[in-house]
Design an enzyme around this catalytic site. Structure first.
Site, PDB file in Angstrom:
ATOM      1  N   GLU A 593       0.856  -1.180   0.000  1.00 26.55           N
ATOM      2  CA  GLU A 593       0.000   0.000   0.000  1.00 26.55           C
ATOM      3  C   GLU A 593       0.891   1.228   0.000  1.00 26.55           C
ATOM      4  OE1 GLU A 593      -3.159   0.079   2.940  1.00 26.55           O
ATOM      5  OE2 GLU A 593      -2.758   2.189   3.342  1.00 26.55           O
ATOM      6  N   GLU A 598      -1.627  11.558   3.860  1.00 22.39           N
ATOM      7  CA  GLU A 598      -2.647  11.475   4.899  1.00 22.39           C
ATOM      8  C   GLU A 598      -2.443  12.660   5.824  1.00 22.39           C
ATOM      9  OE1 GLU A 598      -3.688   7.251   6.281  1.00 22.39           O
ATOM     10  OE2 GLU A 598      -1.560   7.127   5.799  1.00 22.39           O
TER      11      GLU A 598
END
Length: 722
Positions: A593, A598
Site C-alpha cells: 500500500e 494522509e
C-alpha cells in the site's frame, strides 16, 4: 452516452467451426471483451470485477481494498531524516478483515500452484480458473453448490474441453494479449451469486516482429497466411498504394502501438471485382491501430481491415477513417463497411469516421455502413463504438438472405459529427490507451517509435496540462483536471457504505462515517468531497470515497494531486494507492500500500506519507514520515502531494520537494523474499477519501460544533518517465 459498461463473454464453447463469408450468400465471419483489471483475492492479472445478485448479500470486492492503514506507531526508530520531516518504522498485527455472507472466491492456477504474472504472459501455457464459494450458510455444504462458468474461445483465450467432474473449473490457454471476462454463477440454496472475473494477458514483446516502414508492411500484406505476431513502431504512409488483399487467413496479432496506417486504396480481390481489405479474413487479433484509407470496391463486400472477421477474430481499440469512392447498383449485395464487410467475431472499443458526404454523392455515402455490412450467422458482437454519422439504416449489419441472423449490438454511439460537442467522459474507452479530450476525436496513445510527422512545434499544453507544469524527464500518462460537470466515471468509481459490503466494517480502521455518492461534486474545476454531520447507515457522519480501480492504473512513474485539505479534529483526508489487481504476493499487507498523503485535521502544519508491506515472517510493517510545512503555510492551502517510484525506491514529495525516500532494501514481502522490488513492482490504482475518526488519530471525533468540511482536489495526474 452509456459509460463504464462491463462487457462479458456469455457463451461457453470448446469447438468452433470456421466458415467463410462470400458475396452471394456464403457464410461469414466473434466476441471477446476489452476491460481493465480490478483488485481481488486471486493472482495479479486475474480478478473479479463486479458482482450482481439480487437475492444475495455477497460481494466480489476484495478484502485488500482497505482504507489507508497508517497508525500512530507505538514504537519507532528513525529510518530517514530530511529537512522538514521525520520518519518512523513499526510493526503491528495484521488488521482483521471479517467477511459477511457467502462469496465467490476465485483462484487462477498454473498446474498445482497459484499463477503468477509470469504465467499470464501470452503463450505461457494452460491455466485453470477455479471458483469456490466461501462462508457457506448453515445447512448448505460445498457439494450442494452448483456452478455455471461462461466463456468462449477466441483468438485470445482458447477454452479447453471441460472436465465434467470439476464444474467449478475452466481451463484455457492465453494466446494473445488483452483482457477477457469470465462470468461465474454459483447457486447457493435459494440464492445465486454472480461475478465477472477478468483475465488479463500481458504482451510478450519477445514474440513480436516489428514493422516500421511501408515496404515492411507491404511485405506482410503479401503473405498468403499469417500466423506470427507483429507490432508497429512508426506511422506508415502507403503513398496511395492499391491494396488487393492477398492474405487469405490472418491468424496472428497486429498491435499498432497507437500508430497509423494511412493513404491507401482498397480494391477488390475476387474475380468479379468484389471483396477487399488489408486482409481477406481475420481470425486473429488486431488492436491499437489507427487506419485511414479509401475503399474502391463497387461490387461490395469490402472494409478497411478485411472482407471478413472470423469467429475467433477480434478488432479492438482502433480508430478508423474511411472514404468510400466507389458506387453501387445493388443495395443488397454490393455494400461495403468501414471496418469489415462480414462479421462473426468481436469489434469493440472503436472510433469510426465515414468521410463521405450525402450531399455530394448519396450513392457513395449509402454504399458504406458504419462498422460492418453483412451477417451470415448470429455469432458476431459489435460493442462500444463511436461514429460520426447518424444514419440508422447504415449502422447495423444485415442478413441479405433474410434468414433472421442477428448480431450482439451494444453501446452504439452515433451522430457525433466532428466530435466538437463531445466530452471526454462521454467515451467508455480505456484512458491508458486513448487520448480523451473535450471537443476532440479520441486518438490512440503511441508507444515508442516515431510520432506524427507534423506535431505541434510549440504546444502550450498537453492533455490540458500547461507544459511548464510537466516534470522534466516525464511524459503525461493520464490526468483528470476535473473540468467536467460531474465525476468522470470512465476514470473513477465510488465505494459506498461503511465497508461491510466489502468485508471490512469501518473500512478496516474503525472509521465513524458512511460513504455516499452524493457527498462528491465537481465545482469550479475542483473535485470536492464534503463530510457532513448527518445520520445514515447507523453512522453519525457521511462523506465520500472514490478510486480508479479497473479504470486507471500505473506501475512506476509519478502520481500527484494538488489538494486543499480540511482543518479540524477528527478529519482524515487521504490520497493513496493499492494494487490494481489481486497481487501475486497475496492479500494486504503482503501486496503493499502506498499512502501518498494522509493528514490529521487537528494538526494543520503537517502531513504524512507511508508504505505498508509485510516482513519475511508475514507481519505487517510500515515506513512513515511526517512533512512539516514552512511558517505561513498549512494543509488548508493548495499543495501538491506526489510519489515517484521505480524498481529501486519510493520517494514522497510535497510541492515538488522530495522529503522522504524508502529504498527497496527496506521493504519486503513474505511471498517473494528474493525480489527486492516486491511488493511495489505491480500496477497500482488511486484512491481519494475523506474519513471521520478512526485509529489514525487515536479515534478522535470532530468537535460538537462541527457540521461540515470539504476536501478539494484541483487535479490528479500520472506521469511516466521518457
Amino acid at each position: 452516452m452509456k459509460k463504464n459498461k462491463i462487457r462479458i463473454g456469455m457463451v461457453f464453447t470448446s469447438m468452433l467451426l470456421l466458415t467463410s463469408c462470400f458475396g452471394g450468400g456464403g457464410s461469414s465471419s466473434t466476441p471477446a471483451s476489452s476491460t481493465k483489471p480490478d483488485a481481488s483475492s486471486g493472482p495479479v492479472t486475474s480478478s473479479p470485477v463486479s458482482t450482481s445478485s439480487p437475492t444475495s448479500t455477497s460481494s466480489s470486492q476484495p478484502t485488500s481494498t482497505l482504507s489507508p492503514t497508517s497508525s500512530a506507531p507505538t514504537s519507532s526508530s528513525p529510518t530517514s531524516s530530511t529537512s522538514g520531516s521525520s520518519s518512523t518504522s513499526s510493526s503491528t498485527p495484521t488488521i482483521p478483515t471479517p467477511v459477511t455472507g457467502p462469496r465467490i472466491s476465485v483462484k487462477l492456477m498454473s498446474g498445482a500452484v497459484e499463477a503468477t504474472p509470469a504465467n499470464m504472459v501470452e503463450g505461457a501455457g494452460a491455466l485453470t480458473l477455479r471458483a469456490v464459494v466461501e462462508n457457506l450458510p448453515n445447512g448448505v455444504s460445498a457439494d450442494q453448490v452448483t456452478y455455471t462458468i461462461s466463456a468462449r474461445s477466441n483468438s485470445r483465450l482458447n477454452i479447453l474441453p471441460p472436465d465434467a467432474s470439476k464444474p467449478n473449473e475452466i481451463q484455457f490457454t492465453a494466446n494473445m494479449p488483452g483482457t477477457e471476462v469470465i462470468h461465474i454463477e454459483a447457486k447457493v440454496g435459494d440464492d445465486t451469486l454472480k461475478i465477472d472475473h477478468r483475465i488479463t494477458i500481458t504482451r510478450n514483446d519477445a514474440q513480436y516482429k516489428t514493422i516500421s516502414t511501408a515496404a515492411e508492411l507491404k511485405a506482410l500484406l503479401a503473405q498468403a497466411t499469417i500466423t506470427d505476431k507483429y507490432m508497429l513502431t512508426a506511422d506508415i504512409n502507403l503513398n496511395g498504394e492499391n491494396i488487393k488483399a492477398a492474405t487469405t487467413a490472418f491468424n496472428g496479432v497486429l498491435d499498432g502501438n497507437g500508430h497509423k496506417i494511412s493513404n491507401f486504396n482498397i480494391v477488390g480481390f475476387e474475380p468479379n471485382g468484389a471483396a477487399g481489405g488489408l486482409f481477406q479474413v481475420v481470425h486473429g487479433l488486431i488492436r491499437c491501430v489507427e487506419i485511414e484509407g479509401n475503399i474502391n470496391v463497387a461490387a461490395g463486400f469490402a472494409g478497411l481491415v478485411a472482407k471478413e472477421l472470423g469467429e475467433n477474430g477480434i478488432i479492438e481499440d482502433c480508430s478508423l477513417s474511411a472514404n468510400n469512392i466507389s458506387e453501387y447498383s445493388d443495395p443488397t449485395w454490393q455494400r461495403n463497411a468501414a471496418v469489415v464487410s462480414c462479421v462473426k467475431g468481436t469489434i469493440q472499443n472503436i472510433v469510426v469516421r465515414v468521410l463521405n458526404s450525402k450531399s455530394e454523392n448519396q450513392n457513395k455515402h449509402d454504399q458504406i455502413l458504419d462498422i460492418a455490412a453483412y451477417l451470415f450467422d448470429s455469432k458476431g458482437v459489435i460493442n462500444n463504438v463511436y461514429v460520426n454519422r447518424n444514419e440508422p439504416n447504415l449502422q447495423k449489419p444485415f442478413d441479405p438472405n433474410g434468414s433472421g441472423n442477428t448480431v450482439v449490438f451494444e453501446d452504439f454511439h452515433a451522430g457525433l459529427g466532428d466530435f466538437s460537442n463531445s466530452r471526454a467522459e462521454d467515451f467508455d474507452l480505456d484512458p491508458t490507451i486513448w487520448n480523451l479530450v473535450n471537443g476532440k476525436v479520441p486518438t490512440l496513445k503511441k508507444e515508442g517509435g516515431s510520432v506524427d510527422p507534423t506535431p505541434d512545434p510549440d504546444p502550450t499544453d498537453i492533455n490540458g496540462i500547461p507544459v511548464s507544469e510537466i516534470p522534466a524527464g516525464y511524459n503525461v500518462y493520464w490526468n483528470d483536471e476535473f473540468t467536467a460537470s460531474t465525476l468522470n466515471t470512465n476514470y473513477w468509481e465510488h465505494q459506498t457504505g461503511d465497508g461491510s459490503a466489502y468485508g471490512i466494517p469501518g473500512w478496516g480502521n474503525s472509521e465513524a462515517q458512511t460513504y455516499k455518492e452524493k457527498n462528491t461534486r465537481i465545482e469550479n474545476g475542483n473535485l470536492i468531497i464534503t463530510a457532513l454531520r448527518e445520520s445514515a447507515d447507523g453512522k453519525a457522519y457521511t462523506s465520500s470515497r472514490i478510486r480508479t480501480a479497473n479504470k486507471v492504473h500505473v506501475k512506476y512513474g509519478r502520481v500527484e494531486a494538488r489538494m486543499a485539505l480540511p482543518v479540524g479534529q477528527g478529519l482524515w483526508p487521504a490520497f493513496w494507492m493499492l494494487p490494481e489487481s489481486s497481487s501475486p504476493y497475496g492479500a494486504w499487507p503482503h501486496s503493499g500500500e502506498i499512502d501518498i498523503l494522509e493528514a490529521r485535521g487537528r494538526l494543520p502544519g503537517e502531513s504524512t506519507s507511508a508504505l505498508h508491506y509485510s516482513d519475511l515472517a508475514g507481519n505487517h510493517q510500515y515506513q512513515t514520515s511526517t512533512y512539516y510545512f514552512p511558517t505561513g503555510r498549512t494543509i488548508a492551502d493548495y499543495n501538491t502531494y506526489a510519489v515517484e517510484w521505480d524498481a529501486n525506491s519510493v520517494k514522497f514529495m510535497v510541492n515538488g520537494n522530495v522529503y522522504y525516500e524508502v529504498a527497496n532494501s527496506i521493504y519486503t514481502t513474505q511471498a517473494a523474499p528474493d525480489n527486492v522490488s516486491a511488493p511495489f513492482d505491480q500496477e497500482f490504482h488511486i484512491l481519494i477519501n475523506f474519513a471521520i475518526g478512526g485509529h489514525f488519530d487515536g479515534y478522535k471525533l470532530p468537535e460538537d460544533s462541527f457540521n461540515s468540511a470539504e476536501l478539494k482536489v484541483d487535479y490528479v495526474r500520472i506521469y511516466k518517465k521518457k
